[in-house]
Motif scaffolding. Structure first.
Motif, mmCIF file in Angstrom:
data_model
loop_
_atom_site.group_PDB
_atom_site.id
_atom_site.type_symbol
_atom_site.label_atom_id
_atom_site.label_comp_id
_atom_site.label_asym_id
_atom_site.label_seq_id
_atom_site.Cartn_x
_atom_site.Cartn_y
_atom_site.Cartn_z
ATOM 1 N N GLY A 1 0.588 -1.332 -0.167
ATOM 2 C CA GLY A 1 0.092 0.178 -0.216
ATOM 3 C C GLY A 1 0.895 1.305 -0.043
ATOM 4 N N SER A 2 2.138 1.080 0.260
ATOM 5 C CA SER A 2 2.937 2.310 0.302
ATOM 6 C C SER A 2 3.544 2.793 -1.108
ATOM 7 C CB SER A 2 3.980 2.174 1.132
ATOM 8 O OG SER A 2 4.822 1.231 0.993
ATOM 9 N N GLY A 3 3.354 1.934 -2.171
ATOM 10 C CA GLY A 3 3.847 1.959 -3.540
ATOM 11 C C GLY A 3 3.036 2.725 -4.362
ATOM 12 N N TYR A 4 3.551 3.163 -5.352
ATOM 13 C CA TYR A 4 2.397 4.162 -6.253
ATOM 14 C C TYR A 4 1.113 3.648 -6.560
ATOM 15 C CZ TYR A 4 0.938 7.120 -10.096
ATOM 16 O OH TYR A 4 0.111 7.978 -10.944
ATOM 17 N N ILE A 5 1.186 2.260 -7.315
ATOM 18 C CA ILE A 5 -0.107 1.567 -7.592
ATOM 19 C C ILE A 5 -0.874 1.243 -6.153
ATOM 20 C CG2 ILE A 5 -1.214 -0.551 -8.188
ATOM 21 C CD1 ILE A 5 1.166 -0.864 -10.462
ATOM 22 N N GLY A 6 -0.243 0.818 -5.251
ATOM 23 C CA GLY A 6 -1.033 0.846 -3.850
ATOM 24 C C GLY A 6 -1.575 1.760 -3.308
ATOM 25 N N LYS A 7 -0.937 3.089 -3.319
ATOM 26 C CA LYS A 7 -1.778 4.280 -2.994
ATOM 27 C C LYS A 7 -2.802 4.526 -3.773
ATOM 28 C CE LYS A 7 2.356 6.438 -0.776
ATOM 29 N NZ LYS A 7 3.289 7.481 -0.835
ATOM 30 N N GLN A 8 -2.687 4.456 -5.107
ATOM 31 C CA GLN A 8 -3.723 4.706 -6.117
ATOM 32 C C GLN A 8 -4.916 3.793 -5.768
ATOM 33 O OE1 GLN A 8 -3.395 7.570 -7.847
ATOM 34 N NE2 GLN A 8 -1.353 7.529 -6.745
ATOM 35 N N ALA A 9 -4.550 2.598 -5.678
ATOM 36 C CA ALA A 9 -5.689 1.561 -5.433
ATOM 37 C C ALA A 9 -6.577 1.585 -3.983
ATOM 38 C CB ALA A 9 -4.979 0.060 -5.308
ATOM 39 N N THR A 10 -5.666 2.323 -2.844
ATOM 40 C CA THR A 10 -6.335 2.682 -1.691
ATOM 41 C C THR A 10 -7.109 3.647 -1.734
ATOM 42 O OG1 THR A 10 -4.173 1.862 -0.438
ATOM 43 C CG2 THR A 10 -5.465 3.436 0.601
ATOM 44 N N ILE A 11 -6.707 4.862 -2.353
ATOM 45 C CA ILE A 11 -7.555 5.873 -2.705
ATOM 46 C C ILE A 11 -8.831 5.555 -3.154
ATOM 47 C CG2 ILE A 11 -7.733 8.280 -3.884
ATOM 48 C CD1 ILE A 11 -4.654 8.497 -3.392
ATOM 49 N N ALA A 12 -8.726 4.750 -4.718
ATOM 50 C CA ALA A 12 -9.936 4.171 -5.133
ATOM 51 C C ALA A 12 -11.062 3.503 -4.335
ATOM 52 C CB ALA A 12 -9.604 3.330 -6.542
ATOM 53 N N CYS A 13 -10.358 2.538 -3.637
ATOM 54 C CA CYS A 13 -11.136 1.764 -2.817
ATOM 55 C C CYS A 13 -11.884 2.718 -1.645
ATOM 56 C CB CYS A 13 -10.459 0.676 -2.286
ATOM 57 S SG CYS A 13 -10.032 -0.643 -3.138
ATOM 58 N N GLU B 1 -12.487 5.812 -1.794
ATOM 59 C CA GLU B 1 -13.694 6.645 -2.539
ATOM 60 C C GLU B 1 -14.991 5.878 -2.792
ATOM 61 O OE1 GLU B 1 -11.612 8.021 -5.876
ATOM 62 O OE2 GLU B 1 -10.914 9.882 -4.949
ATOM 63 N N LYS B 2 -14.814 4.360 -2.741
ATOM 64 C CA LYS B 2 -16.114 3.832 -2.854
ATOM 65 C C LYS B 2 -16.835 3.408 -1.800
ATOM 66 C CE LYS B 2 -15.999 1.715 -7.223
ATOM 67 N NZ LYS B 2 -17.322 1.775 -8.165
ATOM 68 N N GLY B 3 -16.124 4.009 -0.579
ATOM 69 C CA GLY B 3 -16.797 3.661 0.838
ATOM 70 C C GLY B 3 -16.043 2.568 1.278
ATOM 71 N N TRP B 4 -15.358 1.700 0.880
ATOM 72 C CA TRP B 4 -15.033 0.517 1.548
ATOM 73 C C TRP B 4 -13.989 0.684 2.672
ATOM 74 C CZ3 TRP B 4 -13.600 -1.575 -3.996
ATOM 75 C CH2 TRP B 4 -14.993 -2.074 -4.623
ATOM 76 N N ASN B 5 -13.923 -0.423 3.476
ATOM 77 C CA ASN B 5 -12.962 -0.631 4.599
ATOM 78 C C ASN B 5 -11.480 -1.170 4.165
ATOM 79 O OD1 ASN B 5 -14.619 0.487 6.682
ATOM 80 N ND2 ASN B 5 -15.731 -1.594 6.683
ATOM 81 N N VAL B 6 -10.494 -0.266 4.196
ATOM 82 C CA VAL B 6 -9.376 -0.848 3.593
ATOM 83 C C VAL B 6 -8.409 -1.004 4.710
ATOM 84 C CG1 VAL B 6 -7.517 -0.153 1.877
ATOM 85 C CG2 VAL B 6 -10.053 0.673 1.518
ATOM 86 N N ILE B 7 -7.586 -2.173 4.386
ATOM 87 C CA ILE B 7 -6.135 -2.255 5.322
ATOM 88 C C ILE B 7 -5.022 -2.437 4.269
ATOM 89 C CG2 ILE B 7 -4.921 -3.961 6.768
ATOM 90 C CD1 ILE B 7 -7.392 -5.030 7.776
ATOM 91 N N SER B 8 -4.192 -1.369 4.412
ATOM 92 C CA SER B 8 -2.977 -1.211 3.730
ATOM 93 C C SER B 8 -1.840 -1.655 4.216
ATOM 94 C CB SER B 8 -2.601 0.199 3.666
ATOM 95 O OG SER B 8 -1.418 0.565 2.665
ATOM 96 N N VAL B 9 -1.081 -2.695 4.004
ATOM 97 C CA VAL B 9 0.002 -3.355 4.592
ATOM 98 C C VAL B 9 1.252 -3.116 3.750
ATOM 99 C CG1 VAL B 9 0.666 -5.699 5.355
ATOM 100 C CG2 VAL B 9 -1.628 -5.306 4.881
ATOM 101 N N SER B 10 2.199 -2.500 4.671
ATOM 102 C CA SER B 10 3.376 -1.996 3.844
ATOM 103 C C SER B 10 4.487 -2.052 4.959
ATOM 104 C CB SER B 10 3.343 -0.822 3.004
ATOM 105 O OG SER B 10 3.201 0.275 3.751
#
Length: 303
Positions: free
Chosen positions: A10-22, A24-33
């Motif tokens: 979740g700290s990489g470029y794609i990981g951050k973009q995926a985190t933001i997108a999820c 924005e959907k209102g989902w609960n997210v766990i970023s692991v890095s």
């Protein structure tokens, strides 16, 4: 979505973009890095932990996983790359087999080779370098792990991913686009992938009941290289200053300065069918290549 989205890397470029997108959907997210995503949101748990120390017992069968971790852009060599790009994802997948709903792995179109025009066989491998060979090795391992699993596997093969703040060759190209550069004769056309198109596909894969197992994706309306450089220049507020140089000498120059991959790319078209139709799963990119470049490099957005 009923469960959480767990993003490894979740700290990489794609990981951050995926985190933001999820989010924005209102989902609960766990970023692991290992360094943290630096994103603040009430629906986000930002875990700073090695993957081997992650508590896999706390996942649920409704959770979905996005695996986009790994080393890229020649940061590490040999054993470090093998561990980060193969051993770790295989170990994580083994731990999560049958425990989560979906496992989405971000791979690379480089597993298919450097020359391809609108042809796609998910079993046709022709990796171009050691990094692509590791991706191929990991893909095959994941396909085996999840073959008879209730966890659904989706592998997304991406060409060069770009967007605001993206690392790698696109960052170097944007710096060169401000200067007089010998690209006027380079009309090679290679499909790329805007980060917002990628995250749009990712969220659709997570929402769909049975997404395709292997997806090859890219922007629509790919631009020739010299036109791409011109769009980047104008988007940043500069006049494009391109001049002609024999492609052989240009490739030689790039190879000498350590940009062999870019030199190879300038000699070979790589075109991907941008839309995906597989059973009931249909997806098309929201942004064309030109639109993605303008959004990424528009100087007004940098302020």
């Amino acid at each position: 979505m009923d469960g959480k989205v767990i993003i490894f890397g979740g700290s990489g470029y794609i990981g951050k973009q995926a985190t933001i997108a999820c989010l924005e959907k209102g989902w609960n997210v766990i970023s692991v890095s290992r360094t943290g995503s630096q994103i603040r949101n009430t629906n986000l748990i930002d875990l700073v932990v090695d993957f081997v120390d992650f508590d896999y017992s706390k996942v649920s069968e409704n959770d979905c996983v996005i695996y986009c971790a790994g080393v890229a852009h020649n940061k590490y060599k040999n054993e470090s790359a093998e561990y980060a790009n193969n051993t770790l994802p295989v170990n994580v997948a083994t731990q999560l087999k049958d425990k989560v709903k979906k496992f989405v792995f971000i791979s690379s179109s480089n597993v298919l080779g450097i020359k391809r025009k609108n042809k796609f066989n998910p079993d046709s491998y022709d990796p171009i370098d050691s990094a692509a060979k590791l991706k191929m090795k990991t893909e095959r391992a994941l396909l085996s792990i999840f073959e008879n699993s209730k966890t659904l596997l989706s592998i997304i093969r991406c060409p060069m991913v770009y967007g605001k703040g993206a690392p790698g060759n696109i960052n170097m190209i944007s710096k060169l686009a401000r200067l007089p550069v010998p690209f006027a004769s380079v009309k090679t056309t290679r499909t790329m992938l805007y980060s917002k198109n990628l995250t749009d596909l990712l969220t659709k894969v997570l929402e769909f009941d049975r997404p395709p197992k292997v997806l090859l994706v890219g922007d629509s309306q790919a631009l020739p290289f010299n036109e791409m450089v011109a769009v980047i220049s104008s988007s940043m507020g500069y006049k494009s200053k391109q001049f002609k140089l024999n492609i052989f000498f240009l490739r030689l120059l790039l190879t000498i300065i350590g940009k062999r991959a870019l030199a190879n790319n300038l000699s070979n078209d790589f075109l991907i069918e941008s839309s995906i139709k597989h059973d009931r799963f249909c997806w098309s990119p929201t942004f064309t290549h030109k639109q993605g470049l303008v959004e990424s490099f528009n100087r007004e957005r940098e302020r």
